[in-house]
Design a protein around this motif. Structure first.
Motif, PDB file in Angstrom:
ATOM      1  N   GLY A   1       0.791  -1.222   0.000  1.00  0.00           N
ATOM      2  CA  GLY A   1       0.000   0.000   0.000  1.00  0.00           C
ATOM      3  C   GLY A   1       0.824   1.273   0.000  1.00  0.00           C
ATOM      4  O   GLY A   1       0.279   2.368  -0.110  1.00  0.00           O
ATOM      5  N   LYS A   2       2.138   1.150   0.116  1.00  0.00           N
ATOM      6  CA  LYS A   2       2.991   2.343   0.167  1.00  0.00           C
ATOM      7  C   LYS A   2       3.185   2.942  -1.223  1.00  0.00           C
ATOM      8  O   LYS A   2       3.044   2.265  -2.228  1.00  0.00           O
ATOM      9  CB  LYS A   2       4.351   1.980   0.755  1.00  0.00           C
ATOM     10  CG  LYS A   2       4.253   1.586   2.206  1.00  0.00           C
ATOM     11  CD  LYS A   2       5.612   1.307   2.791  1.00  0.00           C
ATOM     12  CE  LYS A   2       5.405   0.915   4.240  1.00  0.00           C
ATOM     13  NZ  LYS A   2       6.462   1.311   5.090  1.00  0.00           N
TER      14      LYS A   2
ATOM     15  N   LYS B   1       0.259  -6.355  -9.425  1.00  0.00           N
ATOM     16  CA  LYS B   1      -0.750  -5.333  -9.110  1.00  0.00           C
ATOM     17  C   LYS B   1      -0.774  -4.229 -10.159  1.00  0.00           C
ATOM     18  O   LYS B   1      -1.830  -3.683 -10.470  1.00  0.00           O
ATOM     19  CB  LYS B   1      -0.425  -4.752  -7.728  1.00  0.00           C
ATOM     20  CG  LYS B   1      -1.351  -3.675  -7.251  1.00  0.00           C
ATOM     21  CD  LYS B   1      -0.909  -3.179  -5.891  1.00  0.00           C
ATOM     22  CE  LYS B   1      -1.685  -1.966  -5.461  1.00  0.00           C
ATOM     23  NZ  LYS B   1      -1.209  -1.431  -4.201  1.00  0.00           N
TER      24      LYS B   1
END
Length: 114
Positions: free
Chosen positions: A57-58, A89
């Motif tokens: 998520g960073k 992703k």
């Protein structure tokens, strides 16, 4: 009673891609958990999953910094898993959701490990 429809050709291609992606990711997880580095992570798989999700998520700069820290601290297997998951992703096409690849973490899998 539910009725099932055969998927159309477009859905079939998408389904095939997702199945092959799942198999690829599953093999990478299994290989990573066979390393000395991650063998102990199986005991607390939820904490490991949370670490992976937090890192994914960073922002790109923070993510690259996290990868560099992992590699310098001797966590190459975790860094390669994160790199793989990040690449998947960012690609186009159908994606496995976290709940799909989460099934690969030992303890979550319905298949018993020997």
């Amino acid at each position: 009673m539910r009725q099932f429809e055969m998927p159309g050709e477009t859905d079939r291609v998408s389904l095939d891609r997702m199945c092959s992606s799942y198999g690829f990711v599953a093999s990478k997880f299994l290989f990573a958990f066979q390393t000395r580095e991650l063998r102990g992570e199986v005991r607390d798989f939820r904490a490991f999953r949370n670490r992976l999700v937090a890192a994914l998520g960073k922002k790109p700069v923070e993510f690259n910094h996290k990868l560099a820290n992992l590699r310098t601290n001797g966590k190459a297997a975790e860094a390669s898993l994160l790199t793989l998951l990040r690449e998947i992703k960012e690609t186009s096409g159908p994606h496995l959701q976290a709940r799909h690849w989460n099934d690969n973490v030992p303890g979550n899998s319905p298949i018993p490990l020997s």
